[in-house]
Scaffold this active site. Structure first.
Site, PDB file in Angstrom:
ATOM      1  N   ASP A 582      39.932  22.994  55.268  1.00 36.26           N
ATOM      2  CA  ASP A 582      40.916  22.171  55.829  1.00 36.26           C
ATOM      3  C   ASP A 582      41.540  22.581  57.363  1.00 36.26           C
ATOM      4  OD1 ASP A 582      40.402  21.388  53.434  1.00 36.26           O
ATOM      5  OD2 ASP A 582      42.506  20.556  53.086  1.00 36.26           O
ATOM      6  N   GLU A 813      48.647  26.032  43.020  1.00 38.50           N
ATOM      7  CA  GLU A 813      47.309  25.849  43.939  1.00 38.50           C
ATOM      8  C   GLU A 813      47.187  26.984  44.876  1.00 38.50           C
ATOM      9  OE1 GLU A 813      46.044  22.481  47.154  1.00 38.50           O
ATOM     10  OE2 GLU A 813      48.110  22.455  46.632  1.00 38.50           O
TER      11      GLU A 813
END
Length: 846
Positions: A582, A813
């Site tokens: 990302d 996460e």
């Protein structure tokens, strides 16, 4: 994108009639004419000919484009190539995935986006699930779909074997719900067998009876829209209620029974709709109407003969326990059916659940062989990690939405086109945030799942590879069906056929081949894996070639992730979503000159794996080609020449870059003429071609790929980068980006906080640990140093994950690099579940 740009340039040249060949031909003919009138006539003829020829070439070009973008000559219909399946036999049609295997996996908890849901692996399934009324801000609210806004203290599977058993605990305020799932296959049951659910409601405080009522809602729904029969509750057993019944082509006649020895109040309601993903709203509306008319939270006790959804409300004082049994009736007597119901309820169900949990515990120890240093508290976390990963496996059916490039405006309709209808059986990263398939996540998921159940792993990989189109491309994010679509913001729905995702499935395929060589499989398993790989090879070959052509750089052996925005004015550093990393900083100005070191390493993994598979399948011709490619991509001198920063010993991307980029508030005039203050990108110096000087996970990819010789001085430099507290080392794990980076923990836009710019991620830490373990066992001057770093990093990761789970009840996460606190999506038991392999010290031996 580069190919499209070059094609557009050629089209413009042709349509302008600028071919030098045509001009030369016209000039030659002109010089041969003596008469002035003749020359004029020749010019007209020649110009006309040139124009017609140019038009012809344009039409041929368009025809070529149409042929490659729209194919379906058999039916003579226009069908975009991007949504045309690869013309190869499907993996899921293999005999190994039929028969007993397919039936054994038919029913399951394959609806990960809801707190508890059951469905079959078929496109239009009979569904079941659980809702309950929780309390928030002094008001009743419906719990059904997993979401953080519900603020449950914890929830998730403590055990799940991926096939026929699971146990989940959910804590909502003072209410503790335990849901247990069990499957049973009897000779007289229908296809897929029977299943049972136990629902227990207790107080959070042990042995405390709550003076409160639990409102539970169990439902059954038919996606085909078929009407369901409402049971009348009549039974020879006063504790047994017939809730519903029906018939389907897949399982035959069926019944749903409720058994409880507790006192409870019962209500029901039927609905007719195909929008099952809106069921929560339907039930809440029904309750609200009843509350206004009766003053009580109870269903309306109404249902017509066309209802394809039946919801059953059970309200009882806590503690409370109820069993729901789903039984099929393919054959056998009524007494035999009652016997099967009894075996799925009451004491018999209790006994079955205890046996399944014991079997899970024993298999867990066999598979992962945790050493005594892993304390019981950590083992509980490891079992929950595995259970949540397997319990999060879902089945989806639908059509992806594929973005159409600007050059395909000949296609009528919207800015997208639908992929073919497809099914996907896959693990998911996170039930509340990402309850759908992600291509690069799945390779990491399978590193754990294949060690638990190789057949489930092959089934999942087969489903993914069957999604490949005619070009060898697989959409990186799978949003299939209305339920999955309801959880995704609209800007992330479209999939772009120019963009890939790291081919991590090669990580687990490599493990299958290596394990065969090490005699870790039985003869029947080896036969299944061989059959799978033989059929999969054409798809893997197409997948590799798609990467090798669409993601290649200007120089041989170089690659870059396509899809970065080179005109953005809002991003500090344009994201590379296709890389999976990302906002990890790349070259400041995206271009075709880029070289991404992580993609080069992924391509080496793919080529090396393809070479191993070819050798295993005894295909020496193709194997030699892949072997040569793997050798090229592992060429240490060439790698260093392209990507090494000799000063730091870090491997870097290459591209058009400047460090002097910042986000600053600027006044911008809108289309309506009204000025607004916006945070925009500002470039303070001209960028140049150079190595990109950011140290982080990308810098370690050659190390993770074991491409650095054990005696190289570069290995010493890499070990220093890993262990240095000013770069990547923390006492909680390795941070994703060095503190020395100019964009360390910097926002990428006004609304995008740092993601891969500092926080600790388990998948990369696992790969780094795997490499450290390798170098600690290979003779070399840095062997002992690698062992020390390995031991310390492993301990840090285990301690931090266990600590967070104990404090919060979740795996996360990512983890904060300063305090170790869990961040991002909670209940992220995708690749964070790799902590199980870290505890077991189970790494690649290839």
């Amino acid at each position: 994108m580069a190919g499209v740009s070059r094609r557009n340039t050629r089209d413009k040249t042709i349509s302008a009639g600028k071919s030098p060949n045509y001009d030369n031909a016209a000039n030659t003919r002109t010089r041969k004419s003596a008469a002035r009138g003749r020359r004029g006539f020749n010019r007209i003829v020649t110009s006309t000919f040139a124009i017609l020829l140019s038009i012809g070439i344009v039409l041929i070009t368009i025809g070529f484009f149409m042929k490659n973008y729209f194919i379906n000559p058999a039916k003579e219909t226009v069908k975009p190539r991007v949504v045309t399946p690869l013309p190869a036999p499907k993996l899921m049609d293999l005999p190994m995935f039929q028969g007993e295997h397919k039936e054994s996996l038919y029913w399951g908890t394959y609806r990960p986006h809801v707190y508890f849901g059951i469905r079959a692996r078929t496109p239009q399934s009979l569904l079941a699930g659980l809702m309950w009324l929780g309390v928030k801000d002094g008001r009743y609210v419906m719990r059904h779909v997993c979401q953080d806004s519900d603020e449950l203290a914890t929830y998730g599977w403590t055990h799940h074997n991926g096939r026929d058993y699971g146990r989940q605990v959910l804590v909502d305020q003072k209410l503790v719900l335990t849901t247990s799932f069990l499957k049973s296959k009897e000779k007289d049951s229908g296809y897929g067998g029977d299943w049972a659910v136990r629902i227990e409601a207790q107080s959070e405080v042990l042995n405390e009876e709550m003076e409160e009522i639990a409102h539970l809602f169990f439902y059954v729904a038919d996606e085909e829209g078929t009407a369901l029969g409402l049971g009348n509750g009549a039974s020879d057993d006063p504790d047994d209620f017939l809730l519903a019944f029906g018939s389907r082509n897949d399982v035959g006649n069926w019944e749903l029974h409720l058994e409880s020895k507790e006192n409870f109040e019962f209500h029901y309601s039927g609905f007719k709709t195909h929008n099952i993903h809106n069921l929560s709203e339907l039930v809440q509306t029904n309750l609200a109407i009843q509350a206004r008319t009766t003053g009580r939270f109870q269903l309306s006790d109404t249902s017509d003969h066309a209802s394809n959804i039946l919801v059953f409300q059970v309200s009882a004082m806590i503690p409370f326990k109820a069993d729901v049994a789903f039984v099929t009736k393919s054959s056998g007597s009524t007494s035999r059916l009652k016997e099967r119901i009894r075996s799925l309820t009451g004491d018999s169900l209790s006994s079955h659940l205890e046996q399944k949990q014991e079997q899970f515990d024993n298999k867990f120890q066999r598979c992962f062989d945790m050493s005594d240093e892993i304390n019981p508290e950590a083992v509980i976390v490891a079992k929950a990690a595995l259970g949540n990963l397997l319990g999060g496996v879902g089945y989806f059916y639908g059509q992806s939405k594929i973005s159409l490039p600007p050059s395909s405006k000949l296609v009528p309709g919207d800015n997208y086109i639908s992929y073919w209808p497809a099914e996907l059986y896959t693990a998911v990263p996170s039930r509340p945030f990402f309850p759908r398939g992600f291509l690069w996540d799945e390779g990491f998921h399978q590193l754990l799942i294949w060690k638990w159940d190789a057949n489930i792993s092959l089934d999942i990989i087969g489903h993914w590879l069957d999604l490949m189109n005619a070009d060898g491309w697989i959409p990186r994010e799978q949003i299939l069906g209305a339920e999955a679509l309801s959880k995704v913001p609209s800007e992330f729905v479209l999939q772009h056929p120019t963009n890939g995702n790291p081919p991590t499935l090669f990580l687990v395929l490599r493990e299958f081949v290596c394990s065969i060589k090490k005699d870790k499989f039985s003869a029947s398993q080896i036969n299944d894996i061989s059959t799978f790989l033989r059929r999969a090879f054409v798809r893997l070959d197409a997948w590799y070639k798609w990467f090798n052509t669409t993601q290649s750089g200007k120089e041989a052996g170089t690659y870059f992730w396509h899809g970065r925005d080179n005109v953005t004015t809002r991003e500090l550093n344009p994201k590379s979503l296709s890389s999976g990393l990302d906002d990890y900083p790349r070259a400041s100005h995206p271009s075709e000159d880029e070289r991404h070191v992580d993609l080069r390493c992924w391509m080496h993994l793919a080529a090396d794996c393809m070479s191993s598979i070819s050798e295993f399948l005894e295909d020496s011709h193709i194997g030699k080609e892949y072997s040569l490619t793997a050798k090229l991509l592992s060429n240490f001198d060439l790698l260093n020449q392209i990507h090494l920063d000799n000063t730091s010993g870090a491997y870097s991307d290459y591209g058009i870059h400047t460090e002097k980029v910042r986000l600053s508030w600027q006044m911008v005039e809108s289309a309506g003429g009204h000025p607004s203050r916006e945070l925009l990108r500002e470039v303070l110096e001209k960028p140049v071609l150079r190595l990109v000087p950011h140290i982080g996970y990308v810098s370690l990819f050659p190390f993770m790929s074991r491409l650095i010789p054990a005696d190289s001085w570069i290995l010493e430099k890499q070990l220093h980068l890993i262990s240095d507290t000013t770069t990547l080392w923390t006492k909680f794990g390795l941070r994703s980006l060095s503190k020395t980076s100019s964009v360390y923990m910097q926002r990428n836009t006004e609304h995008d906080p740092p993601y891969w710019r500092g926080p600790i991620w388990m998948n990369m830490n696992y790969m780094i640990l795997s490499a450290l373990n390798y170098y600690s066992q290979v003779d070399g001057p840095y062997q002992d140093r690698a062992k020390i770093i390995y031991t310390d990093l492993r301990n840090n990761l285990i301690q931090n994950v266990v600590k967070n789970y104990k404090q919060t009840g979740f795996l996360w996460e990512q983890y904060d690099q300063k305090k170790g606190k869990g961040k991002g999506a909670r209940l992220f038991t995708g690749w964070t579940s790799l902590i199980v392999l870290i505890m077991a010290e189970s790494y690649s031996e290839c």
